[in-house]
Enzyme design. Structure first.
Site, mmCIF file in Angstrom:
data_model
loop_
_atom_site.group_PDB
_atom_site.id
_atom_site.type_symbol
_atom_site.label_atom_id
_atom_site.label_comp_id
_atom_site.label_asym_id
_atom_site.label_seq_id
_atom_site.Cartn_x
_atom_site.Cartn_y
_atom_site.Cartn_z
ATOM 1 N N GLU A 1 39.122 43.321 36.898
ATOM 2 C CA GLU A 1 37.769 42.823 36.556
ATOM 3 C C GLU A 1 37.785 41.832 35.256
ATOM 4 O OE1 GLU A 1 35.533 46.249 35.000
ATOM 5 O OE2 GLU A 1 33.852 45.158 34.760
ATOM 6 N N ARG B 1 46.632 55.076 31.413
ATOM 7 C CA ARG B 1 45.741 56.297 31.539
ATOM 8 C C ARG B 1 45.898 57.099 32.690
ATOM 9 N NH1 ARG B 1 40.842 52.772 30.437
ATOM 10 N NH2 ARG B 1 42.762 50.949 30.253
HETATM 11 P P1 AMP Z 1 39.922 47.632 38.909
HETATM 12 O O1 AMP Z 1 41.421 47.271 39.148
HETATM 13 O O2 AMP Z 1 38.903 46.419 38.872
HETATM 14 O O3 AMP Z 1 39.542 48.890 39.600
HETATM 15 O O4 AMP Z 1 39.955 48.087 37.495
HETATM 16 C C1 AMP Z 1 40.479 49.534 37.198
HETATM 17 C C2 AMP Z 1 41.664 49.338 36.015
HETATM 18 O O5 AMP Z 1 41.240 48.441 34.998
HETATM 19 C C3 AMP Z 1 41.743 50.891 35.487
HETATM 20 O O6 AMP Z 1 43.276 51.159 35.399
HETATM 21 C C4 AMP Z 1 41.036 51.037 34.323
HETATM 22 O O7 AMP Z 1 41.431 51.776 33.499
HETATM 23 C C5 AMP Z 1 40.657 49.493 34.016
HETATM 24 N N1 AMP Z 1 39.434 49.164 33.854
HETATM 25 C C6 AMP Z 1 38.599 48.271 34.566
HETATM 26 N N2 AMP Z 1 37.531 48.263 34.099
HETATM 27 C C7 AMP Z 1 37.031 49.021 33.075
HETATM 28 C C8 AMP Z 1 36.033 49.523 32.404
HETATM 29 N N3 AMP Z 1 34.678 48.864 32.644
HETATM 30 N N4 AMP Z 1 36.166 50.571 31.270
HETATM 31 C C9 AMP Z 1 37.413 50.799 31.376
HETATM 32 N N5 AMP Z 1 38.541 50.599 31.857
HETATM 33 C C10 AMP Z 1 38.481 49.764 33.182
#
Ligand code: AMP
Length: 176
Positions: A96, A59
């Site tokens: 996550e 994205r």
């Molecule tokens: P993080 O590495 O935990 O900051 O997660 C960010 C990445 O995971 C991004 O590329 C987001 O597109 C995806 N992502 C993580 N959590 C979510 C969520 N709750 N909703 C949508 N995309 C998420």
């Protein structure tokens, strides 16, 4: 002006039980919403001095490429493992909901080039910090990081700020 947060759809329990997935496909599909999202970033960065925009697969490509085009900058992809054809530098990180590995071409960035890093959403910050590490490993400097969505309770924006980098977000959602 479109209400960006209202155009983002929430899908509960995807991809795992307990995760509230913030789905930007509904924002991208909305012509005014997509245009306002990119325009808000254009207004923020049009007078800034940096060299390239890097976007994180997938994205971050959509948003980063549109912003790069609007600002007249080059775009550098940070991709999932195994997708880039040239010599790459690799970084693994925790998500996550799981773990992942990203790569960048080792010759993508000339020494000292300053990079605006873009992704759709910051949660724990693991992905963005992985991308920051890659950019720095190949000789780039982070100008700033920008995301459409912040999930502040997961602390990612703070983790990036604690590393000394700026974080710009357009909207936030509470919870996971
Ligand atoms: P993080 O590495 O935990 O900051 O997660 C960010 C990445 O995971 C991004 O590329 C987001 O597109 C995806 N992502 C993580 N959590 C979510 C969520 N709750 N909703 C949508 N995309 C998420």
């Amino acid at each position: 002006m479109a209400d960006i947060a209202k155009l983002i759809r929430t899908i509960p329990n995807y991809p795992k039980e307990g995760i509230m997935f913030r789905d930007i496909t509904t924002l991208l599909k909305d012509p005014q919403g997509f245009q306002d999202t990119i325009n808000q970033l254009v207004v923020k960065y049009k007078d800034s001095e940096f060299d390239y925009i890097a976007g994180i697969e997938a994205r971050g490509f959509i948003l980063g490429a549109a912003l790069a085009f609007a600002l007249g900058k080059g775009f550098i992809p940070v991709r999932k493992k195994g997708k880039l054809p040239g010599k790459t530098v690799t970084q693994s990180y925790d998500l996550e909901y799981g773990s992942d590995t990203i790569e960048i071409h080792e010759d993508a960035i000339h020494a000292g080039a300053s990079i605006l890093l873009i992704d759709d959403l910051i949660a724990t910050g693991g992905t963005a910090i992985g991308a920051i590490t890659l950019i720095e490993k190949v000789g780039g400097k982070i100008f700033e990081t920008a995301f459409v969505v912040d999930l502040p309770e997961l602390g990612g924006a703070k983790r990036i700020q604690d590393l000394g980098h700026k974080v710009h977000t357009l909207c936030d959602f509470s919870g996971h």
